[in-house]
Design a protein around this motif. Structure first.
Motif, PDB file in Angstrom:
ATOM      1  N   GLU A 115      14.519  36.308  53.696  1.00  0.00           N
ATOM      2  CA  GLU A 115      15.208  37.598  53.535  1.00  0.00           C
ATOM      3  C   GLU A 115      14.247  38.670  53.035  1.00  0.00           C
ATOM      4  O   GLU A 115      14.363  39.835  53.404  1.00  0.00           O
ATOM      5  CB  GLU A 115      16.374  37.448  52.550  1.00  0.00           C
ATOM      6  CG  GLU A 115      17.569  36.737  53.168  1.00  0.00           C
ATOM      7  CD  GLU A 115      18.523  36.183  52.113  1.00  0.00           C
ATOM      8  OE1 GLU A 115      18.364  36.512  50.918  1.00  0.00           O
ATOM      9  OE2 GLU A 115      19.417  35.405  52.496  1.00  0.00           O
ATOM     10  N   GLN A 116      13.303  38.265  52.187  1.00  0.00           N
ATOM     11  CA  GLN A 116      12.338  39.232  51.671  1.00  0.00           C
ATOM     12  C   GLN A 116      11.413  39.732  52.772  1.00  0.00           C
ATOM     13  O   GLN A 116      10.737  40.727  52.614  1.00  0.00           O
ATOM     14  CB  GLN A 116      11.483  38.642  50.542  1.00  0.00           C
ATOM     15  CG  GLN A 116      12.246  37.896  49.473  1.00  0.00           C
ATOM     16  CD  GLN A 116      13.429  38.657  48.936  1.00  0.00           C
ATOM     17  OE1 GLN A 116      13.381  39.869  48.783  1.00  0.00           O
ATOM     18  NE2 GLN A 116      14.528  37.951  48.687  1.00  0.00           N
ATOM     19  N   ARG A 117      11.341  38.977  53.875  1.00  0.00           N
ATOM     20  CA  ARG A 117      10.455  39.375  54.973  1.00  0.00           C
ATOM     21  C   ARG A 117      11.217  40.026  56.113  1.00  0.00           C
ATOM     22  O   ARG A 117      10.735  40.063  57.244  1.00  0.00           O
ATOM     23  CB  ARG A 117       9.732  38.146  55.498  1.00  0.00           C
ATOM     24  CG  ARG A 117       8.707  37.669  54.532  1.00  0.00           C
ATOM     25  CD  ARG A 117       8.620  36.170  54.574  1.00  0.00           C
ATOM     26  NE  ARG A 117       7.724  35.732  53.538  1.00  0.00           N
ATOM     27  CZ  ARG A 117       6.445  35.497  53.738  1.00  0.00           C
ATOM     28  NH1 ARG A 117       5.939  35.606  54.930  1.00  0.00           N
ATOM     29  NH2 ARG A 117       5.692  35.138  52.754  1.00  0.00           N
ATOM     30  N   MET A 156      22.726  29.619  43.863  1.00  0.00           N
ATOM     31  CA  MET A 156      22.717  29.741  45.318  1.00  0.00           C
ATOM     32  C   MET A 156      22.836  28.360  45.949  1.00  0.00           C
ATOM     33  O   MET A 156      22.446  27.360  45.351  1.00  0.00           O
ATOM     34  CB  MET A 156      21.403  30.364  45.781  1.00  0.00           C
ATOM     35  CG  MET A 156      21.171  31.765  45.286  1.00  0.00           C
ATOM     36  SD  MET A 156      19.655  32.395  46.022  1.00  0.00           S
ATOM     37  CE  MET A 156      19.447  33.881  45.078  1.00  0.00           C
ATOM     38  N   PHE A 211      17.231  27.906  42.727  1.00  0.00           N
ATOM     39  CA  PHE A 211      18.145  28.888  42.130  1.00  0.00           C
ATOM     40  C   PHE A 211      19.529  28.255  42.005  1.00  0.00           C
ATOM     41  O   PHE A 211      20.167  27.966  43.013  1.00  0.00           O
ATOM     42  CB  PHE A 211      18.190  30.162  42.975  1.00  0.00           C
ATOM     43  CG  PHE A 211      16.820  30.742  43.214  1.00  0.00           C
ATOM     44  CD1 PHE A 211      15.942  30.921  42.157  1.00  0.00           C
ATOM     45  CD2 PHE A 211      16.407  31.089  44.487  1.00  0.00           C
ATOM     46  CE1 PHE A 211      14.676  31.459  42.365  1.00  0.00           C
ATOM     47  CE2 PHE A 211      15.145  31.624  44.711  1.00  0.00           C
ATOM     48  CZ  PHE A 211      14.279  31.803  43.646  1.00  0.00           C
ATOM     49  N   ASN A 264       1.591  35.446  49.447  1.00  0.00           N
ATOM     50  CA  ASN A 264       2.013  34.544  50.513  1.00  0.00           C
ATOM     51  C   ASN A 264       1.589  33.100  50.249  1.00  0.00           C
ATOM     52  O   ASN A 264       0.949  32.458  51.077  1.00  0.00           O
ATOM     53  CB  ASN A 264       1.454  35.026  51.863  1.00  0.00           C
ATOM     54  CG  ASN A 264       2.166  34.358  53.015  1.00  0.00           C
ATOM     55  OD1 ASN A 264       3.338  33.995  52.890  1.00  0.00           O
ATOM     56  ND2 ASN A 264       1.464  34.173  54.118  1.00  0.00           N
ATOM     57  N   ILE A 265       1.932  32.635  49.059  1.00  0.00           N
ATOM     58  CA  ILE A 265       1.584  31.270  48.676  1.00  0.00           C
ATOM     59  C   ILE A 265       2.873  30.511  48.379  1.00  0.00           C
ATOM     60  O   ILE A 265       3.748  31.013  47.670  1.00  0.00           O
ATOM     61  CB  ILE A 265       0.665  31.285  47.428  1.00  0.00           C
ATOM     62  CG1 ILE A 265      -0.731  31.754  47.838  1.00  0.00           C
ATOM     63  CG2 ILE A 265       0.596  29.911  46.781  1.00  0.00           C
ATOM     64  CD1 ILE A 265      -1.677  31.981  46.704  1.00  0.00           C
ATOM     65  N   PRO A 285       1.786  38.348  42.532  1.00  0.00           N
ATOM     66  CA  PRO A 285       2.218  37.059  43.085  1.00  0.00           C
ATOM     67  C   PRO A 285       3.051  37.201  44.365  1.00  0.00           C
ATOM     68  O   PRO A 285       2.896  36.420  45.290  1.00  0.00           O
ATOM     69  CB  PRO A 285       3.079  36.451  41.973  1.00  0.00           C
ATOM     70  CG  PRO A 285       2.806  37.216  40.753  1.00  0.00           C
ATOM     71  CD  PRO A 285       2.101  38.473  41.118  1.00  0.00           C
ATOM     72  N   TYR A 286       3.919  38.245  44.400  1.00  0.00           N
ATOM     73  CA  TYR A 286       4.838  38.360  45.531  1.00  0.00           C
ATOM     74  C   TYR A 286       4.175  38.904  46.792  1.00  0.00           C
ATOM     75  O   TYR A 286       4.826  39.082  47.804  1.00  0.00           O
ATOM     76  CB  TYR A 286       6.082  39.172  45.150  1.00  0.00           C
ATOM     77  CG  TYR A 286       5.778  40.506  44.497  1.00  0.00           C
ATOM     78  CD1 TYR A 286       5.631  40.596  43.114  1.00  0.00           C
ATOM     79  CD2 TYR A 286       5.665  41.658  45.256  1.00  0.00           C
ATOM     80  CE1 TYR A 286       5.355  41.793  42.503  1.00  0.00           C
ATOM     81  CE2 TYR A 286       5.381  42.877  44.642  1.00  0.00           C
ATOM     82  CZ  TYR A 286       5.229  42.928  43.280  1.00  0.00           C
ATOM     83  OH  TYR A 286       4.963  44.122  42.674  1.00  0.00           O
ATOM     84  N   ILE A 333       8.463  29.890  54.526  1.00  0.00           N
ATOM     85  CA  ILE A 333       7.861  31.223  54.619  1.00  0.00           C
ATOM     86  C   ILE A 333       6.482  31.174  55.283  1.00  0.00           C
ATOM     87  O   ILE A 333       5.778  32.171  55.332  1.00  0.00           O
ATOM     88  CB  ILE A 333       7.752  31.912  53.228  1.00  0.00           C
ATOM     89  CG1 ILE A 333       6.908  31.057  52.268  1.00  0.00           C
ATOM     90  CG2 ILE A 333       9.119  32.174  52.634  1.00  0.00           C
ATOM     91  CD1 ILE A 333       6.513  31.783  50.989  1.00  0.00           C
ATOM     92  N   ARG A 355      11.844  25.146  50.942  1.00  0.00           N
ATOM     93  CA  ARG A 355      11.879  26.558  50.566  1.00  0.00           C
ATOM     94  C   ARG A 355      10.462  27.137  50.515  1.00  0.00           C
ATOM     95  O   ARG A 355      10.237  28.277  50.892  1.00  0.00           O
ATOM     96  CB  ARG A 355      12.549  26.696  49.188  1.00  0.00           C
ATOM     97  CG  ARG A 355      12.774  28.123  48.760  1.00  0.00           C
ATOM     98  CD  ARG A 355      13.442  28.215  47.421  1.00  0.00           C
ATOM     99  NE  ARG A 355      12.569  27.775  46.336  1.00  0.00           N
ATOM    100  CZ  ARG A 355      12.908  27.833  45.051  1.00  0.00           C
ATOM    101  NH1 ARG A 355      14.086  28.275  44.697  1.00  0.00           N
ATOM    102  NH2 ARG A 355      12.060  27.426  44.124  1.00  0.00           N
ATOM    103  N   ALA A 356       9.511  26.316  50.045  1.00  0.00           N
ATOM    104  CA  ALA A 356       8.136  26.811  49.948  1.00  0.00           C
ATOM    105  C   ALA A 356       7.475  26.897  51.316  1.00  0.00           C
ATOM    106  O   ALA A 356       6.661  27.788  51.566  1.00  0.00           O
ATOM    107  CB  ALA A 356       7.324  25.904  49.028  1.00  0.00           C
ATOM    108  N   TYR A 388      16.069  32.599  50.998  1.00  0.00           N
ATOM    109  CA  TYR A 388      15.627  33.656  50.068  1.00  0.00           C
ATOM    110  C   TYR A 388      14.287  34.281  50.460  1.00  0.00           C
ATOM    111  O   TYR A 388      14.161  35.500  50.551  1.00  0.00           O
ATOM    112  CB  TYR A 388      15.547  33.071  48.660  1.00  0.00           C
ATOM    113  CG  TYR A 388      15.303  34.091  47.565  1.00  0.00           C
ATOM    114  CD1 TYR A 388      16.353  34.830  47.049  1.00  0.00           C
ATOM    115  CD2 TYR A 388      14.031  34.289  47.048  1.00  0.00           C
ATOM    116  CE1 TYR A 388      16.139  35.747  46.042  1.00  0.00           C
ATOM    117  CE2 TYR A 388      13.811  35.207  46.038  1.00  0.00           C
ATOM    118  CZ  TYR A 388      14.869  35.937  45.534  1.00  0.00           C
ATOM    119  OH  TYR A 388      14.644  36.846  44.536  1.00  0.00           O
ATOM    120  N   GLY A 389      13.296  33.437  50.709  1.00  0.00           N
ATOM    121  CA  GLY A 389      11.970  33.949  51.059  1.00  0.00           C
ATOM    122  C   GLY A 389      11.962  34.673  52.392  1.00  0.00           C
ATOM    123  O   GLY A 389      11.220  35.643  52.579  1.00  0.00           O
TER     124      GLY A 389
END
Lengths: 352, 273
Positions: A101-103, A90, A87, A76-77, A72-73, A150, A146-147, A98-99
Motif C-alpha cells: 500500500e505504501q508503494r 491487522m 501488527f 527498501n530493506i 529507514p522507510y 515488497i 510481509r518482508a 501494508y508494504g
C-alpha cells in the motif's frame, strides 16, 4: 564492487565502542550469517543497515549505491524481527499488504501479490486471521512473507528463529533456506546459534567485541578456525597450549610432552601455540599403535544415541572425544586405557 | 456457587449501606415535590428540561469538558510518546513531576491559578516582559478560559499516564517494522501507533471527561459569573437554596450523561483489535 559492501563501519553508544571499523562484502544472492555472542555488535550492524541507528563512521553500499543518508522507510530493506512484530490490529492479509500500500499498488495487484506471498510460505487461506490466532511458526512465516512481498534489495533477519521450539526451528531453517534460494535474495542473518548459522549460510562472519574475527564459508570456518575463540564458538574443540620443539615434540605448559602427527613444523618458530583438534577427528585405538599417539584413560561417558562423547584424562588435561556408535565398534567404558591420535590435516595450529 | 463469597461481604456491605442506599434515597428525593415530605412528582425533571437556561448550561458543561479532554489528548499524547518511546532516562522524574500536583488539594490549586491568572498577576507580568501583550490587563481570570486552563491542569495526569501505559506496552519493533515497509513517520503514526494506543486514549478520555462534567470548585473560584456549569447548579441547590429535590434531579440527569458518554466511548474502544 560487491552487491552489499560495508566499509569501515563504526558505532559507539555513550562512549562504548560497539562496532569497531568493520568491513565486509557479499555478492548478490548470498546468505550471510553474523554470528557471535551477545554484545559482539551483530545486532548493531543490522540496525545500521536497516537505518534505525546511524553510524559514526563508514559507509553502507547496496548495489553500488550508498544508503547512508536514507531514512529507514526509503531503504527498501525487508526485515524479520525476533518478535516478528506483526501488527496485532491487522489481519494476516492486511499485514502483508501494508508494504504494498505504501508503494501505491492498485487494489487488484495487492490482492494478487498477497495471495502469491501466502502461497510461498504455505499459508494460503489465512488472509483473514489475526496474528494472535496463529502459532509461532505461522507468525514467523507471515513475517517473512510481509518482508519479501515488497521485493526488497536486502533481507535482514534478526534472531528470527530463536523463539521457536527446536523441532519447528529445524523445519523453518530448511524452509527459510529454500525460499531464500528461490527468491534469490541477498540475506543477512543475525544469530548467536552456531548450528543455525552453519545450516543456513553460504558465508559466516564470526564477530567478537565489535570486530569480525573470521569470515568464510561454514566448512572453512569449521576446518580452519583462525583462533581458539572461533574454534570454540563454532562447534567444540580440544585446546592444547604449549611449545613446538624439534622432532615434532609438543611440550604442554604443565611439562607433559607428546609427539605431534607427522608434518613439517619448521615454520612454527614462535614461543607458544595452541593446538586445536575437534572431538570427532580424534582416532581411538585400544592397542598401542605404531604412529605418534597419546595414552589416556576414560573418565566419563555420555551416550547420545548415534554418538558417544568421552572425556579422556591424558597429559593432565581433559580431552573430549566423539565417536559414532557403529555396530563394528565397541563402546568405551569408564577406566578403559586407550591410545588416541589425529591426522595432521585435522589439527589447527593457532597463536591465540 | 463459590463458598468463599463471604470474603467479599464487608465491602459489599459497605457499598450497599453507604453508596447504593443513599443513592436510592436521592433518587426518591428527586421525585418529591417538597423536601423530604411532599408528594411524588415529575416536576423537578420537567423544570430542568423546560428552561432553556438549564439546557444551555448542560451544553456548556459538555462542550467545556470535551474541549478539556481534546486539549489533554493533544498535549498528553506527545508527552506520553516521548516518555515511552523516545527518552531512555529521566522517565521517573517526569512521572513524579506529573503525579506530585495530585497530592495538593484541588482548592489550593484553584486559588494558585487565581493568583497566576489575575490582572497584574505573574502571567501578565511575564507576558508583558516578553512583549506578547501590551499595557492592557490580561483579562483571563473570571472567564471560561481560566476554568479550562485549571481543569486541564487537574485532569491532564490521567490522560498522560493512561496513554503512557498503552504506549509502553507496545512493542517498539512494530514501529520499526512499519518503517522498514516503506511507511513514513506520518503513515506509521496514523496506521500503527494511533490504533494501538486507542484503548489508552479512550480510557484517558473517560478519566478526564467524566470528572470534568461534575466540577464546581474551579468554575466558582476562577470562572466568576461566567463560570456557572451543572456542577455549580447542583452545589447551589444543595448548599445555598436547600432545593434538594431539584438538586437531586439535576444530579441524576448529570449521572445519565456520564453513563451515556462512557458507554459510547467504551464501545468505540472495543471496535477492532
Amino acid at each position: 564492487m560487491a552487491y552489499l559492501a560495508i566499509k569501515n563501519l563504526s558505532k559507539s553508544f555513550q562512549n562504548n565502542l560497539v562496532l569497531d571499523h568493520i568491513n565486509f562484502e557479499i555478492e548478490k544472492g548470498t546468505f550471510l550469517s553474523l554470528l557471535g555472542p551477545s554484545g559482539c555488535g551483530k545486532t548493531t550492524t543490522l540496525r545500521l543497515i536497516a537505518g534505525f541507528e546511524h553510524q559514526d563512521e563508514g559507509t553502507i553500499h547496496i548495489g553500488g549505491n550508498t544508503i547512508d543518508t536514507l531514512p529507514p522507510y526509503k531503504r527498501n530493506i525487508g526485515l524479520v524481527f525476533q518478535s516478528y512484530a506483526l501488527f496485532p490490529h491487522m489481519t494476516v492479509g492486511q499485514n502483508i499488504a501494508y508494504g504494498l500500500e505504501q508503494r501505491n499498488f492498485t487494489k487488484g495487484d495487492i490482492k494478487k501479490e498477497v495471495s502469491k506471498a501466502l502461497e510461498m510460505v504455505q499459508l494460503t487461506g489465512f488472509e483473514n486471521r489475526k496474528p494472535r490466532q496463529l502459532s509461532g511458526g505461522q507468525q514467523q512465516r507471515v513475517a517473512l512473507a510481509r518482508a519479501l512481498v515488497i521485493k526488497p534489495s536486502l533481507l535482514l533477519l534478526d534472531e528470527s528463529l530463536s523463539a521457536l521450539d527446536k523441532k519447528l526451528r529445524v523445519d523453518m531453517q530448511i524452509e527459510l533456506r529454500q525460499i531464500q534460494k528461490e527468491v534469490g535474495i541477498t540475506t543477512l542473518f543475525v544469530t548467536h546459534d552456531q548450528e543455525e548459522a552453519m545450516t543456513l549460510s553460504d558465508q559466516i562472519a564470526v564477530m567478537k567485541n565489535g570486530k569480525i574475527v573470521q569470515m568464510d564459508t561454514p566448512q572453512n570456518i569449521y576446518k580452519n578456525p583462525v583462533n581458539s575463540f572461533v574454534a570454540s564458538f563454532i562447534g567444540q574443540s580440544n585446546f592444547l597450549k604449549g611449545r613446538i620443539k624439534e622432532n615434532s615434540q609438543f611440550v604442554l605448559q604443565n611439562g607433559s610432552t607428546f609427539s605431534l602427527p607427522q608434518q613439517d613444523y619448521s615454520l612454527y618458530n614462535q614461543e607458544e601455540y595452541i593446538i586445536s583438534v575437534r572431538p570427532e577427528k580424534i582416532r581411538v585405538d585400544q592397542t598401542r599403535p605404531s604412529y605418534p599417539h597419546i595414552q589416556g584413560k576414560v573418565k566419563f561417558v555420555t551416550y547420545i544415541g548415534n554418538l558417544s562423547m568421552y572425556l579422556i584424562e591424558a597429559l593432565g588435561h581433559d580431552i573430549r572425544i566423539q565417536q559414532q556408535n557403529d555396530s563394528y565398534r565397541d563402546q568405551l567404558k569408564v577406566n578403559d586405557e586407550i591410545y588416541f591420535s589425529w591426522n595432521a590435516s585435522d589439527q589447527s595450529i593457532l597463536t591465540e | 456457587m463459590n463458598k468463599k463469597w463471604w470474603l467479599v461481604s464487608p465491602p459489599v456491605f459497605l457499598l450497599i449501606s453507604f453508596c447504593v442506599i443513599p443513592l436510592f434515597i436521592m433518587v426518591y428525593y428527586s421525585f418529591l415535590s417538597d423536601g423530604t415530605t411532599g408528594h411524588l412528582t415529575l416536576q423537578n425533571y420537567l423544570n430542568f428540561f423546560q428552561k432553556g437556561f438549564y439546557l444551555k448550561l448542560t451544553w456548556k458543561t459538555i462542550s467545556t469538558s470535551l474541549l478539556v479532554t481534546i486539549i489533554c489528548i493533544l498535549i498528553g499524547f506527545p508527552m506520553a510518546y516521548i516518555m515511552a518511546k523516545v527518552i531512555n532516562s529521566g522517565k521517573n522524574i517526569i512521572l513524579i513531576a506529573i503525579i506530585i500536583p495530585f497530592w495538593t488539594s484541588q482548592l489550593v490549586r484553584a486559588y494558585s491559578w487565581q493568583n497566576l491568572l489575575r490582572d497584574g498577576g505573574i502571567l501578565e507580568i511575564i507576558l508583558r516582559k516578553l512583549h506578547i501583550i501590551g499595557p492592557e490587563p490580561l483579562g483571563i481570570l473570571f472567564t471560561q478560559t481560566a476554568v479550562i486552563i485549571a481543569l486541564i491542569h487537574i485532569f491532564f495526569p490521567y490522560m498522560v499516564i493512561t496513554i503512557y501505559m498503552s504506549l509502553e506496552k507496545m512493542d517498539t519493533s512494530l514501529i520499526e517494522a512499519s518503517k522498514s515497509l516503506n511507511a513514513g513517520p506520518f503513515t506509521t503514526f496514523w496506521r500503527i501507533i494511533l490504533p494501538l494506543s486507542k484503548p489508552g486514549i479512550i480510557s484517558g478520555s473517560i478519566l478526564v471527561f467524566v470528572p470534568s462534567l461534575g466540577v464546581f470548585v474551579e468554575p466558582r473560584i476562577l470562572g466568576g459569573t461566567e463560570g456557572s456549569v451543572i456542577g455549580t447548579v447542583i452545589e447551589d441547590q444543595f448548599f445555598e437554596i436547600y432545593g434538594w429535590n431539584f438538586g437531586a434531579a439535576v444530579a441524576f440527569i448529570l449521572l445519565m450523561i456520564v453513563f451515556i458518554s462512557t458507554t459510547v466511548l467504551s464501545k468505540f474502544a472495543k471496535e477492532e483489535v
